[in-house]
Design an enzyme around this catalytic site. Structure first.
Site, PDB file in Angstrom:
ATOM      1  N   GLU A  57       0.694  -1.043   0.000  1.00 49.23           N
ATOM      2  CA  GLU A  57       0.103  -0.097  -0.098  1.00 49.23           C
ATOM      3  C   GLU A  57       0.821   1.375   0.004  1.00 49.23           C
ATOM      4  OE1 GLU A  57      -2.204  -3.360   1.928  1.00 49.23           O
ATOM      5  OE2 GLU A  57      -0.241  -2.506   2.250  1.00 49.23           O
ATOM      6  N   ARG A 261       7.722 -16.341  -3.293  1.00 52.97           N
ATOM      7  CA  ARG A 261       6.973 -15.044  -2.485  1.00 52.97           C
ATOM      8  C   ARG A 261       7.795 -14.875  -1.033  1.00 52.97           C
ATOM      9  NH1 ARG A 261       4.461 -10.198  -3.502  1.00 52.97           N
ATOM     10  NH2 ARG A 261       3.069  -9.714  -1.587  1.00 52.97           N
ATOM     11  N   GLY A 297      14.068  -7.614  -3.933  1.00 50.01           N
ATOM     12  CA  GLY A 297      14.096  -6.610  -4.598  1.00 50.01           C
ATOM     13  C   GLY A 297      14.635  -6.377  -5.987  1.00 50.01           C
ATOM     14  N   GLU A 298      14.660  -7.637  -6.496  1.00 50.51           N
ATOM     15  CA  GLU A 298      15.342  -7.704  -7.885  1.00 50.51           C
ATOM     16  C   GLU A 298      14.405  -8.439  -8.794  1.00 50.51           C
ATOM     17  OE1 GLU A 298      20.030  -7.946  -7.749  1.00 50.51           O
ATOM     18  OE2 GLU A 298      19.155  -9.673  -6.483  1.00 50.51           O
ATOM     19  N   GLU A 325       3.065  -5.493 -12.923  1.00 48.77           N
ATOM     20  CA  GLU A 325       4.587  -4.852 -13.231  1.00 48.77           C
ATOM     21  C   GLU A 325       5.220  -5.755 -14.447  1.00 48.77           C
ATOM     22  OE1 GLU A 325       7.744  -3.603 -10.574  1.00 48.77           O
ATOM     23  OE2 GLU A 325       7.791  -5.968 -10.228  1.00 48.77           O
TER      24      GLU A 325
END
Length: 412
Positions: A57, A261, A297-298, A325
Site C-alpha cells: 500500500e 514469494r 528487490g530484484e 508489473e
C-alpha cells in the site's frame, strides 16, 4: 461501541499472542497511539491522513501523495501498521509526507492518535476499516474515505459474517472509491451509502512504469549466468506447491528462474530445482538451466529478461499474484486458475489478449506453445502495454475526490 470493542479485543489477546510474538515487532508505544504531536507547516490549512497497512500500500500511494503535495499543497501524513511498511514509507515519501504508525483499534489508542495527528480527512487504502477508529472520526466530524477500494470475494465472505457489527462503520464512510463495479456492490452490501460509492479504477495501474527499460537487468543476467540467447521463463512470487510443477512444465532447452514469494520458501524451491544457481550464494551459471532468485528487490530485473512470465501462487491453494508489473514491461503472461485476489487486473489482461489462464495440466503445453510462437508473444506483449495504458488515470481521479473531501472536512 468503544468499551464493548475494547473488552472484545482484550479477550481475544490470548489467542492472538502466539502470532504477535512469532516475530519481533517494534513501535509498541506508537501502536498504543502515543505519537508525537504534528505541527502544521506554515501556510498549510488542510491535512490528510492516508493509511496503508504495509509495503504494498505504501508503494501504491506514492504517485497519489506526490500529486496532492506538489500540485495541491496538501499537508499529507502517511501511516502504516507493519515495521516494513513504516520503513518503506520513510523511503518512498521522504521530503513529501510525515510518517507515523497507525494505532491498534483500542478506543484510548485511537483518541491519542487523532489528538496528535489532527487530520481534516482520512483516506484508508483498499479497506482497513476499524470500528473504533471509524466511530471516533465520526464523533469528531472527520470525513473518512476508502481509496482504491477492494473487497475480494474471499474477504467478502468473512466480512459478511461480521456485517451486523461492521455495518455502522461502513455507513459512516463519506466516500468509497472502489476499483470496479463488483467491489462497489460489495461495499454497498456491507452498509456503505450507495450515494457515497463510486468506481474510480485501480491506482495500481498508475504505480507501474509502462515499457520502461529496467536499469541493471543485463548486469543481473551476467552475474547469474543466464544465457540471453536461450528462452527464459520467469516465475514470480511462487509458492512451495508450484516449484516442481514449474520445473516439469519448462520445455526442453528453455531456462527457468523462480522467485519465491517468501524467504522461508527459498530452501524448498532450491530442493525442487536441483542444480539451480542461487542468487544469494553468488552462483553463476547452471547446467540445468534453473535459477533461484532468493534475494529481495530484484524481481523486476528478472521480469525484464523474461520471454514469458508465469505468475505464482495461482496453481495451488493460494489466491494469485499481481500481474501489473510484468504486464507494464510488455511480457506475455500465464497464470493459474486461482487468481481471486487479483481478479480485476487478471480479467482485464486476459480479455485484452495479454494473458493466458492455465490449469496445472495445461501449463506445460501453454508454455511450450508460447516459446515456439514469437508472433503470438509479440501480440501479447503489445496487448499488455495497451491494456496497462488504457487503465491508467485512477490516481488523478482519487486526488480530485480527496481534495473535495478535505474541503468538506475543513468546513466542518
Amino acid at each position: 461501541m468503544g468499551l464493548a470493542l475494547d473488552i472484545a479485543y482484550t479477550l481475544a489477546l490470548p489467542a492472538l499472542l502466539p502470532s504477535l510474538l512469532s516475530k519481533r515487532r517494534e513501535g509498541w508505544r506508537e501502536r498504543m497511539g502515543r505519537v508525537a504531536a504534528l505541527e502544521r507547516p506554515a501556510g498549510s490549512s488542510r491535512r490528510l491522513l492516508i493509511h496503508g497497512v504495509s509495503v504494498g500500500e505504501t508503494n501504491l500511494i506514492g504517485p497519489l501523495v506526490r500529486t496532492l503535495v506538489e500540485d495541491g499543497g496538501v499537508d499529507v501524513v502517511v501511516s502504516a501498521t507493519t515495521d516494513t511498511g513504516i520503513a518503506r514509507a520513510g523511503q518512498v515519501h521522504a521530503g513529501r509526507a510525515r510518517v507515523v504508525r497507525f494505532p491498534l483499534d483500542f478506543s484510548g489508542a485511537v483518541r491519542r492518535f487523532l489528538d496528535a495527528v489532527r487530520p481534516d480527512a482520512v483516506a484508508l487504502v483498499e479497506l482497513e476499516l476499524w470500528p473504533n477508529f471509524a466511530q471516533e472520526c465520526a464523533r469528531r466530524g472527520i470525513p473518512v474515505a476508502i481509496v482504491n477500494g477492494r473487497l475480494s470475494e474471499r474477504s467478502f465472505k468473512g466480512y459478511r459474517v461480521a456485517r451486523p457489527a461492521l455495518r455502522s462503520s461502513f455507513a459512516s464512510l463519506a466516500r468509497c472509491a472502489a476499483q470496479d463495479e463488483e467491489y462497489a456492490a460489495r461495499f454497498v452490501a456491507m452498509g456503505a451509502d450507495p450515494a457515497s460509492v463510486s468506481v474510480l479504477g485501480s491506482m495500481k495501474w498508475d504505480a507501474v512504469r509502462v515499457g520502461e527499460r529496467v536499469e541493471g537487468a543485463e548486469a543481473f543476467a551476467a552475474e547469474m549466468g543466464i544465457d540471453l540467447s536461450r528462452p527464459l521463463i520467469v516465475a514470480g512470487s511462487t509458492a512451495p506447491e508450484e516449484h516442481a510443477l514449474l520445473r516439469d512444465a519448462t520445455p526442453e532447452g528453455a531456462q527457468l528462474l523462480c522467485a519465491p514469494r517468501r524467504p522461508e520458501w527459498f530452501d524448498d524451491a532450491a530442493a525442487a530445482l536441483p542444480g539451480c544457481a542461487r542468487r544469494s550464494r553468488g552462483d553463476r551459471g547452471s547446467e540445468s538451466g534453473r535459477f533461484l532468485l532468493d534475494t529481495i528487490g530484484e524481481l523486476r530485473k528478472a521480469y525484464a529478461l523474461a520471454d514469458v512470465v508465469a505468475l505464482g501462487r495461482s496453481f495451488g491453494k493460494l489466491h494469485g499474484s499481481d500481474p501489473m508489473e510484468p504486464a507494464a514491461l510488455g511480457k506475455p503472461l500465464v497464470i493459474g486458475e486461482r487468481y481471486g485476489d487479483f481478479a480485476q487486473s487478471v480479467r482485464a489482461l486476459r480479455d485484452s489478449g495479454a494473458l493466458i489462464v492455465s490449469s496445472r495440466e495445461a501449463l506445460a503445453g501453454n508454455l511450450s506453445e508460447l516459446l515456439h510462437d514469437a508472433a503470438r508473444r509479440g501480440a501479447m506483449s503489445d496487448a499488455a502495454l495497451r491494456c496497462v495504458t488504457a487503465h491508467q488515470g485512477a490516481t488523478a481521479r482519487h486526488a480530485t475526490m480527496l481534495r473535495a473531501l478535505l474541503e468538506e472536512g475543513a468546513s466542518r
